[in-house]
Structures are given as structure tokens and as C-alpha cells.
Design an enzyme around this catalytic site. Structure first.
Site, short mmCIF file in Angstrom:
data_model
loop_
_atom_site.label_atom_id
_atom_site.label_comp_id
_atom_site.label_asym_id
_atom_site.label_seq_id
_atom_site.Cartn_x
_atom_site.Cartn_y
_atom_site.Cartn_z
N HIS A 107 38.49 -18.55 6.60
CA HIS A 107 39.08 -18.33 5.27
C HIS A 107 39.66 -19.63 4.71
O HIS A 107 40.60 -19.62 3.92
CB HIS A 107 40.19 -17.27 5.32
CG HIS A 107 39.77 -15.99 5.98
ND1 HIS A 107 39.09 -15.00 5.33
CD2 HIS A 107 39.92 -15.57 7.27
CE1 HIS A 107 38.84 -14.01 6.16
NE2 HIS A 107 39.33 -14.32 7.35
N SER B 178 34.22 -43.32 -12.18
CA SER B 178 34.56 -42.63 -13.42
C SER B 178 34.49 -43.62 -14.57
O SER B 178 34.82 -44.80 -14.41
CB SER B 178 35.95 -42.03 -13.32
OG SER B 178 36.45 -41.67 -14.59
N LYS C 260 38.65 -43.84 -9.29
CA LYS C 260 37.87 -42.72 -8.77
C LYS C 260 36.68 -43.17 -7.93
O LYS C 260 36.00 -44.14 -8.25
CB LYS C 260 37.35 -41.83 -9.92
CG LYS C 260 38.42 -41.08 -10.68
CD LYS C 260 39.19 -40.11 -9.80
CE LYS C 260 38.36 -38.95 -9.30
NZ LYS C 260 37.87 -38.08 -10.38
N GLU D 256 27.54 -33.28 -4.69
CA GLU D 256 27.67 -32.27 -5.74
C GLU D 256 26.32 -31.96 -6.39
O GLU D 256 26.01 -30.80 -6.72
CB GLU D 256 28.67 -32.76 -6.80
CG GLU D 256 30.10 -32.82 -6.26
CD GLU D 256 31.07 -33.54 -7.18
OE1 GLU D 256 32.27 -33.51 -6.91
OE2 GLU D 256 30.63 -34.14 -8.18
#
Length: 464
Positions: free
Chosen positions: A155, A276, A282, A289
Site C-alpha cells: 500500500h 525545466s 529541475k 514518464e
């Protein structure tokens, strides 16, 4: 020229012409189309349907076409309806009317599905080769992290102690199952439909066994209607690719989590990260992704193939023209995804200290504390209750189980002794889990050996 123009005298509507064309997709099968045509023509010669001179002229013409396309001196003209038309027209242009005999005893129905199966067999080999490299890289990571203590999660909450090696090796076993499914799929893929004609074979005395052997098929498809109407192999390939994509997506989700600051388990190489346009600090795991995002397209393509086939009457329908584009798209995505994630794994850096620091925060040794009481004769359910109270006390005091004093332990059970601290040491917790499949380093080494043997068997079967 239209191979089907026979009795039709009217010109196809311009929009319908565009809608009907498939050459931009099936040109990918150009070399397989030529290979299958050569086998077919040689068979026609063996069966005395064509004479020796005709066979030599056609086969030599096809081989030169193949060479010219490969070297780039002949470009595929996408104004043609499909790759079969292009090849036949160019052959006739070069060797004359004898080239028109190439299609004797053959239909585009059995021709295209033969090309498709040959193409997918080639793609199968490349994908499984990439999978082997991916699995090998996972085993390398596992091997070097046998003692990197990590919190196993359920979980997404800290659960029990494992090692990073034990955890990452899970994906190797997923990969092995992917290889097994692909290998099993090959048995059904590698059957020749050539000679089935449009659906009812031919009156010419052809030899389907010859062409099957010539093209490296294991057998022929036994029923001619099934041969041209079956697309189970398309759906099965889609399904296999979808499972591979799901496994890659799950690993990518973990990579994304592990690179985030709350975890900081790993650092990705700049080769597989982006920045970024506005935030200079970043470093984003964009490749992971993208693999996740593109996996949805592969799953969607599986659904498209299922819907395409579900309501089709026998034998052939033009619907089957839509069986290639989505599968080729999924194949290209999966090959890139496997290569990229293999590179990510090869170049990432493990932050062992952070992984082990996080492991100490979640009371992941609580089960081991309960097992300690069980070994002293306490019923597990009672031990579970006692240890839950102890964890609650530690949370209130903001300390770990290893920091709680023995006198506080004894308030909950007389069975607690000084040796409990050894029992709940995280490294001890891991080493004591010697059950087959568990995180004990020696046991994980056995699992790694299992994976390596499976990979070696795969390579040996390929002759590599």
C-alpha cells in the site's frame, strides 16, 4: 496499375484511393514480400507450373529489386496501392511480361499474411534480444545490492525489510515470463499460410510444404480458410507486448518515485533526464514518464485488434488491412522502451545510505519482533497485539523499536530479553529470511543464478 482491376472499368474516387492505400504501412514488409515471392516462384518451378527459364528470370529479377531497394537506388513509390503492387510492377518493367507469372496460384490474401508472419518473426527475434539485455542489467543491479537494506512496501507504506537487490530482481522474473510467452507465441506464429490462395487454395498442383520449409516455417496452416482469416497471432503479439509494456511501466513508476526527494534512492544519468524551461534546478525522469505514457498506447492498440476481429465473418475482409499499423506502432514503442530503460538501469547511481536510512523509519522490523515472541511460545495473535502496542508507544516517543528500553519492553511481556535487539536488527531480519524466494542475500544469489541460467538457455537455443 491495380492488381484487382479486372472487370472494374471506373476510376476509384480520389479520396477512396487514399483511404484504400496501405503502402505507407506495408512497405515495412518489402523484403519479406520479395523473400516469400522467391520461394513461391521456385515452388512453381519445382511443380512444373513455370519452366526453368521463367523461374530463373523472375527470381533473379526479384533479387536485383531487393538489392536495389536495400542500397537505395530504387525508392519505394508510395503512389502505389500497396507494396505487392509496387514490387510486381517494377519486376514487370524490368523483366517483361514473364514477371506477370509470379502471381500464379497465389492471392494477395495468402501473400500479405505470409509477409506479415515473416515480418513479425523478425521483430520477435529483435524484441526478445532486447529483453535479454534488459534482464541481464537487472541481475547486475541485484548482484551489487544484495546487502542494501530497503523497506519493502505494501500500500506504498513501509512493511517489512528486504534488500534493493531482492526488490529489483522481481522485474527480472517478470521479464523471464515475457520471454516465455513470446517463445510460446512463436509456435503459433511460425506456421505458413502460403498456398491458401484467396481462401480455397488453387487448382494448380502446388507444394505448400516446400514453401513453408523454404521460408523457415515449422509447419503449414492446415485449413485454407483459417490460413487467410486467422489474426490470432496479431492479437497474441499485441497481448504479449502489452504485458511487457505494463511491466516496464511498473518499474518506471518506481524509478520516478525513487528519484523524488522524499525517497532519493537513485540518481538517474543526465542521458535519461531532462530539465525545466523555467525552473533551473529541475532534473526530471522524463524517459520513465514517457515509457509509462506510451504503454497506454500499446494497450489501446491491443483493444483495437480485438475489436477489428470480433465480428468478422469468414474468410477475408478488408478490415484486415488495419491489422498492421497498430501492431507496428506497438513494436516500435516497445523496442525503444526496452532499450531506453536498459540504458537507464545501466547508468543510474544507487544511494545506498538513503535507502537504508529510509528503511529505519517505518517499523519494518515489527513482524520480526512478533516472531521473537512466537519463538518464546507466545501465540502469534497475542504477539501481534503486544507488538502493536509497543509500536504505538515508539510513535508517541518518536523513537524506533531498537531505541526502546528493555524495561519498557518487559512491561508488555515478560518474554522480552536483551537478545531482542539482535533479533530486530534490520540486517539480521533480512538474513533470517532464508525461505526460498526470500530476501536473504544467499537466497537472492540463488534467484540470480536461476535467472542467469534461464537467460543462458535462451541464448543457447538461439545459437548465440
Amino acid at each position: 496499375m491495380k492488381l484487382w482491376s479486372g472487370m472494374l472499368t471506373g476510376k476509384l474516387d480520389d479520396i477512396a484511393e487514399i483511404f484504400n492505400k496501405s503502402i505507407n504501412v506495408d512497405k515495412r514488409m518489402v523484403f519479406e514480400d520479395i523473400e516469400a515471392s522467391i520461394a513461391h516462384v521456385e515452388m512453381l518451378g519445382n511443380c512444373n507450373i513455370l519452366n526453368n527459364g521463367e523461374v530463373i528470370k523472375i527470381v533473379d529479377g526479384l533479387k536485383i529489386l531487393s538489392k536495389d531497394i536495400q542500397e537505395g537506388s530504387l525508392k519505394i513509390d508510395t503512389n502505389y496501392e500497396d507494396i505487392h503492387t509496387f514490387i510486381e510492377v517494377k519486376l514487370v518493367e524490368r523483366i517483361g511480361v514473364v514477371g506477370k507469372k509470379m502471381h500464379t496460384a497465389r492471392s494477395r490474401n495468402d501473400q500479405v499474411v505470409t509477409d506479415f508472419r515473416l515480418t513479425l518473426r523478425k521483430e520477435y527475434r529483435e524484441i526478445t534480444s532486447f529483453l535479454v539485455e534488459y534482464i541481464e542489467e537487472i541481475t547486475n543491479l541485484a548482484q551489487s545490492n544484495l546487502d542494501t537494506i530497503m523497506a519493502g512496501l505494501t500500500h506504498l507504506q513501509p512493511a517489512q525489510p528486504v534488500t534493493f537487490g531482492h526488490h529489483i530482481l522481481t522485474y527480472a522474473f517478470m521479464g523471464l515470463r515475457d520471454l516465455e510467452r513470446m517463445k510460446d507465441f512463436l509456435k503459433r506464429l511460425n506456421q505458413s499460410p502460403l498456398g491458401a490462395g484467396a481462401l480455397a487454395t488453387t487448382t494448380h498442383p502446388i507444394d505448400r510444404i516446400y514453401t513453408a520449409k523454404k521460408l523457415g516455417f515449422d509447419s503449414i496452416m492446415q485449413n485454407s480458410i483459417d490460413a487467410v482469416s486467422d489474426r490470432d497471432f496479431v492479437i497474441e503479439f499485441h497481448s504479449n507486448l502489452s504485458l511487457i509494456a505494463i511491466h516496464l511501466s511498473r518499474l518506471c513508476e518506481e524509478i520516478i518515485l525513487w528519484t523524488s526527494q522524499p525517497f532519493s534512492y537513485i540518481n538517474l544519468s543526465d542521458e535519461y533526464s531532462t530539465g525545466s524551461s523555467i525552473m533551473p534546478q529541475k532534473k526530471n525522469p522524463d524517459m520513465a514518464e514517457l515509457i509509462k505514457g506510451k504503454s497506454g498506447k500499446i494497450i489501446g492498440n491491443l483493444n483495437q485488434s480485438l475489436i477489428m476481429v470480433k465480428g468478422l465473418a469468414l474468410a477475408y475482409s478488408k478490415d484486415f488491412q488495419e491489422d498492421k499499423q497498430s501492431l507496428f506502432e506497438s513494436i516500435d514503442i516497445i523496442k525503444l522502451s526496452i532499450k531506453i530503460i536498459t540504458g537507464m538501469l545501466k547508468t543510474l547511481k544507487i544511494n545506498k545510505e538513503n535507502i537504508e536510512k529510509q528503511a529505519k523509519k517505518g517499523f519494518i522490523n515489527a513482524t520480526d519482533l512478533a516472531d521473537y515472541l512466537v519463538e518464546k511460545g507466545v501465540a502469534f495473535r497475542d504477539a501481534h497485539h503486544i507488538c502493536a502496542k509497543i509500536v504505538g508507544k515508539c510513535i508517541k516517543e518518536n523513537i524506533g523499536l531498537e531505541d526502546l528500553k528493555l524495561e519498557d519492553y518487559k512491561k508488555e511481556s515478560e518474554f522480552f530479553e536483551e537478545d531482542l535487539y539482535t533479533k530486530i536488527d534490520l540486517l539480521t531480519c533480512v538474513r533470517n529470511r532464508k525461505v526460498l524466494g526470500g530476501p536473504n542475500p544467499e537466497e537472492v544469489n540463488r534467484q540470480i543464478d536461476f535467472v542467469k541460467r534461464a537467460i543462458n538457455d535462451e541464448l543457447n537455443n538461439r545459437g548465440e
